[in-house]
Design a protein around this motif. Sequence first.
Motif, mmCIF file in Angstrom:
data_model
loop_
_atom_site.group_PDB
_atom_site.id
_atom_site.type_symbol
_atom_site.label_atom_id
_atom_site.label_comp_id
_atom_site.label_asym_id
_atom_site.label_seq_id
_atom_site.Cartn_x
_atom_site.Cartn_y
_atom_site.Cartn_z
ATOM 1 N N TRP A 243 8.181 6.063 6.094
ATOM 2 C CA TRP A 243 7.699 7.419 5.852
ATOM 3 C C TRP A 243 8.653 8.253 5.026
ATOM 4 O O TRP A 243 9.883 8.154 5.172
ATOM 5 C CB TRP A 243 7.492 8.124 7.205
ATOM 6 N N GLY A 244 8.079 9.097 4.173
ATOM 7 C CA GLY A 244 8.831 10.168 3.557
ATOM 8 C C GLY A 244 8.913 11.347 4.519
ATOM 9 O O GLY A 244 8.199 11.396 5.534
ATOM 10 N N ALA A 245 9.775 12.303 4.199
ATOM 11 C CA ALA A 245 9.973 13.466 5.079
ATOM 12 C C ALA A 245 8.911 14.536 4.890
ATOM 13 O O ALA A 245 8.818 15.471 5.689
ATOM 14 C CB ALA A 245 11.364 14.047 4.869
ATOM 15 N N LEU B 271 2.670 14.079 3.830
ATOM 16 C CA LEU B 271 3.607 12.963 3.976
ATOM 17 C C LEU B 271 3.113 11.760 3.193
ATOM 18 O O LEU B 271 1.909 11.473 3.186
ATOM 19 C CB LEU B 271 3.723 12.547 5.450
ATOM 20 N N TYR C 93 -0.738 11.423 3.999
ATOM 21 C CA TYR C 93 -1.176 12.044 5.239
ATOM 22 C C TYR C 93 -0.952 13.547 5.157
ATOM 23 O O TYR C 93 -0.047 14.016 4.473
ATOM 24 C CB TYR C 93 -0.375 11.511 6.440
ATOM 25 N N TYR D 215 3.048 -4.622 9.413
ATOM 26 C CA TYR D 215 2.475 -3.462 10.059
ATOM 27 C C TYR D 215 3.291 -2.191 9.932
ATOM 28 O O TYR D 215 2.775 -1.116 10.055
ATOM 29 C CB TYR D 215 2.249 -3.741 11.545
ATOM 30 N N GLN D 216 4.573 -2.278 9.728
ATOM 31 C CA GLN D 216 5.393 -1.088 9.825
ATOM 32 C C GLN D 216 5.259 -0.220 8.586
ATOM 33 O O GLN D 216 5.334 -0.706 7.466
ATOM 34 C CB GLN D 216 6.857 -1.462 10.014
ATOM 35 N N LEU D 217 5.032 1.067 8.812
ATOM 36 C CA LEU D 217 4.999 2.046 7.754
ATOM 37 C C LEU D 217 6.379 2.682 7.595
ATOM 38 O O LEU D 217 7.054 2.950 8.586
ATOM 39 C CB LEU D 217 3.985 3.144 8.067
ATOM 40 N N PRO E 24 0.214 13.574 12.160
ATOM 41 C CA PRO E 24 -0.295 13.346 10.794
ATOM 42 C C PRO E 24 -1.729 12.833 10.809
ATOM 43 O O PRO E 24 -2.117 12.085 11.716
ATOM 44 C CB PRO E 24 0.662 12.292 10.242
ATOM 45 N N PHE F 55 -4.540 10.840 8.362
ATOM 46 C CA PHE F 55 -4.681 9.999 7.178
ATOM 47 C C PHE F 55 -5.623 10.631 6.159
ATOM 48 O O PHE F 55 -6.687 11.148 6.506
ATOM 49 C CB PHE F 55 -5.221 8.626 7.595
ATOM 50 N N LEU G 33 -5.424 6.016 0.859
ATOM 51 C CA LEU G 33 -4.603 4.822 0.701
ATOM 52 C C LEU G 33 -4.829 4.265 -0.691
ATOM 53 O O LEU G 33 -5.966 4.226 -1.173
ATOM 54 C CB LEU G 33 -4.999 3.787 1.763
ATOM 55 N N TYR H 292 0.846 -1.180 0.000
ATOM 56 C CA TYR H 292 0.000 0.000 0.000
ATOM 57 C C TYR H 292 0.882 1.231 0.000
ATOM 58 O O TYR H 292 2.008 1.190 0.473
ATOM 59 C CB TYR H 292 -0.854 0.101 1.282
ATOM 60 N N GLN I 84 0.298 5.381 1.212
ATOM 61 C CA GLN I 84 -0.661 6.249 1.888
ATOM 62 C C GLN I 84 -0.186 7.690 1.877
ATOM 63 O O GLN I 84 1.023 7.955 1.829
ATOM 64 C CB GLN I 84 -0.820 5.792 3.349
#
Lengths: 114, 113
Positions: free
Chosen positions: B103-105, B89, B36, B99-101, B44, B46, B49, B32, B34
């Motif tokens: 992330w971009g900055a 984001l 934010y 489960y772990q996302l 953040p 949501f 998605l 996926y 997403q």
Amino acid sequence: SAVISQKPSRDICQRGTSLTIQCQVDSQVTMMFWYRQQPGQSLTLIATANQGSEATYESGFVIDKFPISRPNLTFSTLTVSNMSPEDSSIYLCSVDGDRGTEAFFGQGTRLTVV
Amino acid sequence: SQKIEQNSEALNIQEGKTATLTCNYTNYSPAYLQWYRQDPGRGPVFLLLIRENEKEKRKERLKVTFDTTLKQSLFHITASQPADSATYLCALNPMDSNYQLIWGAGTKLIIKP
């Protein structure tokens, strides 16, 4: 969706001291996540907290520095111990949504260590 | 190495125009992706998605595209308003993580009236 209350929203602390951040969720959740967000950088996962077991820490983060409690399915705390100016950051708690995909966040704790 | 890149420079858009933000990733196979929104002093929130087998997803004035060949997602806000000003984001769920996302900055968007 989940509503998360996080406190304190901000604090200024002396180096060498500790700060405990609290996170309360309005529903029972299996996993709670603690992130750090430094200015201009991406969210970095510190650890995952499961009720009834020790937290799982990501590379670069250790329990002695960031002890976590998870006494029940709606509450968790993160302690930032023996703080230094490098710990100045925003700390966020998070839970997954019902579909196990999108994340919900508290409003964050802006920590400044002087 | 694995990474997610978003434009670190702020994006300035005139009110009423379409804002387009970019999220590029390397060495991931996302299940996926997403998007934010984050306002100053807030966590953040949501927005949308999109799954790896979807090309496009819409929600009101928002549209997300996902090109797994280019390893890129585009986030569009049409008829932009000053209230859309925030940092956006992107985050992805790797297929090998349950489960772990990652992330971009984030990219700061400024809509000028």
